[in-house]
Design a protein around this motif. Structure first.
Motif, mmCIF file in Angstrom:
data_model
loop_
_atom_site.group_PDB
_atom_site.id
_atom_site.type_symbol
_atom_site.label_atom_id
_atom_site.label_comp_id
_atom_site.label_asym_id
_atom_site.label_seq_id
_atom_site.Cartn_x
_atom_site.Cartn_y
_atom_site.Cartn_z
ATOM 1 N N ILE A 54 -10.749 7.748 -12.279
ATOM 2 C CA ILE A 54 -10.700 9.039 -11.595
ATOM 3 C C ILE A 54 -9.577 9.903 -12.161
ATOM 4 O O ILE A 54 -8.575 9.379 -12.654
ATOM 5 N N PRO A 55 -9.744 11.219 -12.106
ATOM 6 C CA PRO A 55 -8.677 12.104 -12.596
ATOM 7 C C PRO A 55 -7.366 11.856 -11.833
ATOM 8 O O PRO A 55 -7.379 11.686 -10.609
ATOM 9 N N PHE A 56 -6.291 11.792 -12.552
ATOM 10 C CA PHE A 56 -4.957 11.548 -12.001
ATOM 11 C C PHE A 56 -4.874 10.201 -11.288
ATOM 12 O O PHE A 56 -3.993 9.983 -10.452
ATOM 13 N N GLY A 57 -5.796 9.295 -11.637
ATOM 14 C CA GLY A 57 -5.864 7.997 -10.969
ATOM 15 C C GLY A 57 -4.624 7.146 -11.163
ATOM 16 O O GLY A 57 -4.150 6.508 -10.224
ATOM 17 N N ARG A 58 -4.077 7.149 -12.372
ATOM 18 C CA ARG A 58 -2.875 6.335 -12.615
ATOM 19 C C ARG A 58 -1.683 6.884 -11.840
ATOM 20 O O ARG A 58 -0.873 6.127 -11.301
ATOM 21 N N PHE A 59 -1.591 8.205 -11.769
ATOM 22 C CA PHE A 59 -0.527 8.830 -10.981
ATOM 23 C C PHE A 59 -0.686 8.449 -9.508
ATOM 24 O O PHE A 59 0.273 8.066 -8.836
ATOM 25 N N LEU A 60 -1.916 8.546 -9.020
ATOM 26 C CA LEU A 60 -2.214 8.183 -7.641
ATOM 27 C C LEU A 60 -1.886 6.709 -7.383
ATOM 28 O O LEU A 60 -1.281 6.359 -6.364
ATOM 29 N N ALA A 61 -2.254 5.844 -8.320
ATOM 30 C CA ALA A 61 -2.008 4.410 -8.165
ATOM 31 C C ALA A 61 -0.509 4.112 -8.113
ATOM 32 O O ALA A 61 -0.071 3.265 -7.320
ATOM 33 N N ARG A 62 0.271 4.785 -8.944
ATOM 34 C CA ARG A 62 1.724 4.578 -8.902
ATOM 35 C C ARG A 62 2.292 5.009 -7.546
ATOM 36 O O ARG A 62 3.146 4.338 -6.974
ATOM 37 N N ALA A 63 1.789 6.132 -7.025
ATOM 38 C CA ALA A 63 2.249 6.614 -5.723
ATOM 39 C C ALA A 63 1.857 5.637 -4.611
ATOM 40 O O ALA A 63 2.665 5.310 -3.733
ATOM 41 N N ILE A 64 0.622 5.156 -4.649
ATOM 42 C CA ILE A 64 0.153 4.205 -3.636
ATOM 43 C C ILE A 64 0.931 2.905 -3.739
ATOM 44 O O ILE A 64 1.349 2.332 -2.728
ATOM 45 N N SER A 65 1.148 2.435 -4.957
ATOM 46 C CA SER A 65 1.903 1.200 -5.159
ATOM 47 C C SER A 65 3.315 1.320 -4.598
ATOM 48 O O SER A 65 3.811 0.401 -3.934
ATOM 49 N N GLY A 66 3.940 2.467 -4.845
ATOM 50 C CA GLY A 66 5.278 2.685 -4.308
ATOM 51 C C GLY A 66 5.289 2.687 -2.790
ATOM 52 O O GLY A 66 6.159 2.076 -2.151
ATOM 53 N N ALA A 67 4.310 3.349 -2.193
ATOM 54 C CA ALA A 67 4.238 3.422 -0.732
ATOM 55 C C ALA A 67 3.872 2.065 -0.125
ATOM 56 O O ALA A 67 4.334 1.718 0.966
ATOM 57 N N ALA A 68 3.053 1.290 -0.840
ATOM 58 C CA ALA A 68 2.571 0.010 -0.312
ATOM 59 C C ALA A 68 3.536 -1.135 -0.578
ATOM 60 O O ALA A 68 3.373 -2.219 -0.018
ATOM 61 N N GLY A 69 4.503 -0.922 -1.452
ATOM 62 C CA GLY A 69 5.446 -1.995 -1.781
ATOM 63 C C GLY A 69 5.045 -2.802 -2.993
ATOM 64 O O GLY A 69 5.548 -3.890 -3.217
ATOM 65 N N GLY A 70 4.106 -2.294 -3.796
ATOM 66 C CA GLY A 70 3.671 -2.994 -5.004
ATOM 67 C C GLY A 70 2.244 -3.490 -4.890
ATOM 68 O O GLY A 70 1.568 -3.290 -3.879
ATOM 69 N N HIS A 71 1.798 -4.134 -5.967
ATOM 70 C CA HIS A 71 0.430 -4.651 -6.003
ATOM 71 C C HIS A 71 0.279 -5.821 -5.038
ATOM 72 O O HIS A 71 1.146 -6.672 -4.925
ATOM 73 N N ARG A 72 -0.851 -5.842 -4.371
ATOM 74 C CA ARG A 72 -1.194 -6.860 -3.370
ATOM 75 C C ARG A 72 -0.183 -6.898 -2.231
ATOM 76 O O ARG A 72 0.177 -7.948 -1.733
ATOM 77 N N ARG A 73 0.236 -5.732 -1.817
ATOM 78 C CA ARG A 73 1.098 -5.638 -0.643
ATOM 79 C C ARG A 73 0.322 -4.855 0.416
ATOM 80 O O ARG A 73 -0.684 -5.320 0.880
ATOM 81 N N GLY A 74 0.759 -3.668 0.784
ATOM 82 C CA GLY A 74 0.167 -2.913 1.884
ATOM 83 C C GLY A 74 -1.322 -2.677 1.781
ATOM 84 O O GLY A 74 -2.037 -2.743 2.782
ATOM 85 N N THR A 75 -1.834 -2.411 0.587
ATOM 86 C CA THR A 75 -3.272 -2.161 0.465
ATOM 87 C C THR A 75 -4.089 -3.439 0.611
ATOM 88 O O THR A 75 -5.303 -3.378 0.780
ATOM 89 N N HIS A 76 -3.444 -4.573 0.538
ATOM 90 C CA HIS A 76 -4.145 -5.846 0.644
ATOM 91 C C HIS A 76 -3.942 -6.515 1.999
ATOM 92 O O HIS A 76 -4.249 -7.688 2.176
ATOM 93 N N TYR A 77 -3.426 -5.767 2.966
ATOM 94 C CA TYR A 77 -3.378 -6.275 4.335
ATOM 95 C C TYR A 77 -4.798 -6.202 4.889
ATOM 96 O O TYR A 77 -5.446 -5.160 4.818
ATOM 97 N N LEU A 78 -5.272 -7.271 5.457
ATOM 98 C CA LEU A 78 -6.606 -7.264 6.059
ATOM 99 C C LEU A 78 -6.676 -6.213 7.169
ATOM 100 O O LEU A 78 -7.713 -5.571 7.368
ATOM 101 N N ALA A 79 -5.569 -5.985 7.844
ATOM 102 C CA ALA A 79 -5.521 -4.996 8.922
ATOM 103 C C ALA A 79 -5.779 -3.574 8.422
ATOM 104 O O ALA A 79 -6.173 -2.701 9.209
ATOM 105 N N MET A 80 -5.587 -3.300 7.143
ATOM 106 C CA MET A 80 -5.841 -1.965 6.590
ATOM 107 C C MET A 80 -7.317 -1.593 6.673
ATOM 108 O O MET A 80 -7.677 -0.421 6.579
#
Length: 171
Positions: A54-80
């Motif tokens: 997706i356009p600007f996907g890597r930028f978005l992923a870096r932002a999400i990773s920062g907010a989530a605490g890294g790979h397999r952190r916040g976005t990988h909570y089953l509660a999400m």
């Protein structure tokens, strides 16, 4: 890996859609939606399929990773799965108000269920691999994994194709 998560999400959705009474054509379309939704948790990694697609996907992923605490952190909570489903339901209803396409609350709920199924399938699929992560976050920080196989390994490949085949035949 996208080649596992997408088909796994679609395969898991097909019998769910049948159980919910979704007509066959709609069920197949929702299986595609579920397959894409199964890629969402990895938007916390800039090399993930969606981040590259997706356009600007890597930028978005870096932002999400920062907010989530890294790979397999916040976005990988089953509660999400719950807020993702709620956001999907709300988005479908809002889009139906501003486009010629109309959706009932029931339709929005079914689409939200498909997205939630894909999201949860991804998280549970990652939990089967060697990599430990806090699947029960934010309620627990304990990092766990069932450690059944390596991501991208032969065993994973042998599981995905038969699972998808069984789900399609079931439909």
């Amino acid at each position: 890996m996208a080649y596992s998560h997408g088909p796994s999400g679609a395969a898991v959705w097909l019998p769910v859609g049948v159980a919910l009474g979704v007509p066959t054509t709609a069920n197949l379309g929702l299986a595609v939606v579920t397959g894409f939704a199964a890629l969402l948790p990895d938007l916390d990694h800039e090399d993930a399929f969606l981040a590259r697609a997706i356009p600007f996907g890597r930028f978005l992923a870096r932002a999400i990773s920062g907010a989530a605490g890294g790979h397999r952190r916040g976005t990988h909570y089953l509660a999400m799965t719950v807020p993702v489903a709620g956001f999907t339901w709300w988005t479908v209803l809002m889009l139906s108000r501003v486009t010629p396409w109309s959706a009932s609350s029931h339709t929005a709920a079914v689409v939200a269920a498909a997205v939630a199924t894909g999201y949860a399938t991804h998280v549970l699929g990652d939990w089967l691999t060697l990599g430990r992560f806090p699947i029960l976050g934010p309620f627990s920080r304990r990092r766990t994994a069932l450690r059944l196989f390596r991501t991208g390994g032969l065993i994973e490949s042998m599981l995905v194709a038969p699972t998808l085949g069984i789900a399609v035949v079931w439909e």
